[in-house]
Design a protein around this motif. Structure first.
Motif, mmCIF file in Angstrom:
data_model
loop_
_atom_site.group_PDB
_atom_site.id
_atom_site.type_symbol
_atom_site.label_atom_id
_atom_site.label_comp_id
_atom_site.label_asym_id
_atom_site.label_seq_id
_atom_site.Cartn_x
_atom_site.Cartn_y
_atom_site.Cartn_z
ATOM 1 N N ILE A 21 70.880 -2.650 72.434
ATOM 2 C CA ILE A 21 72.029 -1.859 71.985
ATOM 3 C C ILE A 21 71.584 -0.461 71.570
ATOM 4 O O ILE A 21 72.193 0.555 71.958
ATOM 5 N N THR A 25 72.821 2.880 73.534
ATOM 6 C CA THR A 25 73.570 3.905 72.806
ATOM 7 C C THR A 25 72.897 5.270 72.933
ATOM 8 O O THR A 25 73.550 6.281 73.225
ATOM 9 N N PHE A 75 74.089 -7.364 78.912
ATOM 10 C CA PHE A 75 75.218 -7.594 78.024
ATOM 11 C C PHE A 75 75.321 -6.460 76.994
ATOM 12 O O PHE A 75 76.408 -5.900 76.762
ATOM 13 N N ALA A 76 74.179 -6.086 76.415
ATOM 14 C CA ALA A 76 74.167 -5.001 75.420
ATOM 15 C C ALA A 76 74.596 -3.680 76.045
ATOM 16 O O ALA A 76 75.344 -2.896 75.437
ATOM 17 N N LEU A 79 78.335 -3.663 76.456
ATOM 18 C CA LEU A 79 78.996 -3.394 75.173
ATOM 19 C C LEU A 79 78.942 -1.914 74.823
ATOM 20 O O LEU A 79 79.934 -1.317 74.399
ATOM 21 N N ALA A 80 77.742 -1.312 75.017
ATOM 22 C CA ALA A 80 77.577 0.098 74.640
ATOM 23 C C ALA A 80 78.442 0.996 75.506
ATOM 24 O O ALA A 80 78.846 2.079 75.083
ATOM 25 N N PHE A 83 82.547 -0.542 74.731
ATOM 26 C CA PHE A 83 83.037 -0.532 73.350
ATOM 27 C C PHE A 83 82.260 0.460 72.509
ATOM 28 O O PHE A 83 81.848 0.171 71.399
ATOM 29 N N VAL A 87 80.671 0.292 68.705
ATOM 30 C CA VAL A 87 79.227 0.240 68.502
ATOM 31 C C VAL A 87 78.788 1.342 67.544
ATOM 32 O O VAL A 87 77.944 1.134 66.675
#
Lengths: 210, 210, 210
Positions: A21, A25, A75-76, A79-80, A83, A87
């Motif tokens: 993550i 990011t 998956f991470a 998400l980043a 979403f 995050v």
């Protein structure tokens, strides 16, 4: 303690996830594309472990051979990307899990080096490399001086954790699991306390001008 | 020549020490913290040798397994922090010892690769990598184009030294020690002469505009 | 198909050559000296393969042990220095051969990893690393964010090629050579089409500001 192995596995995946993550990011903030984000996420999550495995002779490196690491990184990254506002707002939990990941990677890195029969210095150094190597590679790829070399108590916490694991093996009648948990708690607490109280190691910018 | 082994050991530690000093000084000038200074010092001193050991299959790398390298790096970092003005004034002696370190690492890097049974090209290339790899890693971590790729006769001197060592093994009736000393003297002299007379390899900045 | 081995060898040398040309050209534009140009040319041509060989346990790495790679890198560097205006004008053919090199390195990287007995994930990942690793190292040494992480369909094409090679081994009654040629054609076409139509993977610079 029959559940300890599962507990370790959960922590290992958690560490991989939060490191991924943080990488995704940072990569997104630098404007990298979809593939670049995934590469940086995977590098942060697995880079330190891959360097460790090359140095201890564990071929192929687990980070390349075990599909779970890649899946968690994917998956991470998802998400980043999907979403990102959430995050970014999750900054505090991410810092907490990052401290947990740091502690765990330092402990497992030192343990794996010992398990491959290497000496205490190799185990301590590679514990630190496992914990911070991914973050250093991330900063090299993103073209900046690695942040862990500049401020905050980060690598020092990893050094303390891997040292506890290594020297703990000399204490008779104490189980490795117990020592590992002690190392985890101390490293994680030190990291979180240093964040809370803004502890830094000294640098020498002013005095270097004399 | 009973003392030759001790002489090599002294030179090896000297090379490690001056490379660590150069790393610690550069790290301090960039404002890194205590841990960052130590990491850069250790990287410059041992990075080239660690890459060489990974490539020749010497696991674990000597730089990680032998405590003397770490101790010397720690000592050099301490000096660069505590006695920075003196270290800065010592520029000339540091350049001399750096040339000695470069020569020695090129010679020992090539010798170790041969000792592990690799061919002459591997030995020559890894002699150069041993000598200049740490400096390249330092510049990558400090976020700048490696200085040895831009100017001065530095890697070329290492290339000549490791070539002498490798091709010297084909000359009958001449001892490896003798060849090594020849290689050391030539490499070190070339480096010092190029510093004194400001010799550079050609680059092509102007002509590339046509 | 008796000539297929020679065909592969020709493509391998072609890939090495164009990757070395691209490295030497980039290094010259950054003002590196003679040695720096050669180092970058060799790094782009052999860096990905060396990382792959370290990860699969092929010691010493072929890029260091086989003199052909070094000779081709030397030749490419000489061309980039002596005939720079021509090399710059050759932009279109270089892009074509670069796409061929990318495809071939992805295919051979995946094949070599499988031949060393590693699992499908290792083979796919290391196919990509073989194809794009050299370019990433070039950008790290030249102190910029790797271009392949930022735009264009480049690594994705390599990923598709190495996946075809790996999953193709599960198809009965189809020869490895046939699968390899399919992978080569698809990867190379995808890369060239993406150049022609300026396809990019999505990035998220605008949306990251909300």
């Amino acid at each position: 303690m029959i559940k300890l192995q599962e507990f370790y596995f959960f922590l290992d995946m958690t560490g991989t996830f939060v490191f991924a993550i943080s990488g995704a990011t940072a990569a997104r903030q630098r404007g990298l594309d979809l593939f670049g984000i995934l590469v940086i996420a995977f590098t942060v999550a697995c880079g330190g472990g891959i360097i460790r495995d090359l140095c201890i002779g564990s071929i192929p490196p687990a980070g390349l051979a075990n599909w779970r690491y890649l899946l968690v990184s994917l998956f991470a990254s998802g998400l980043a990307i999907g979403f990102f506002p959430i995050v970014q707002r999750m900054n505090r939990p991410v810092l907490f899990f990052d401290a947990l990941g740091l502690s765990l990677f330092a402990v497992t890195g030192a343990q794996k080096s010992l398990a491959y029969g290497h000496n205490i210095q190799v185990a301590i150094l590679l514990g630190v490399v496992t914990a911070v190597g991914g973050g250093v590679l991330r900063d090299v790829l993103l073209n900046r001086v690695p942040v862990i070399l500049q401020k905050e108590i980060y690598a020092l916490a990893a050094l303390i954790a891997s040292s506890i694991v290594v020297f703990g093996t000399f204490i008779p009648d104490v189980s490795t699991d117990f020592i590992s948990i002690i190392a985890l708690v101390i490293c994680c607490s030190l990291r979180l306390l240093s964040l809370y109280y803004k502890w830094n190691l000294p640098n020498f910018i002013d005095s270097s001008k004399d």
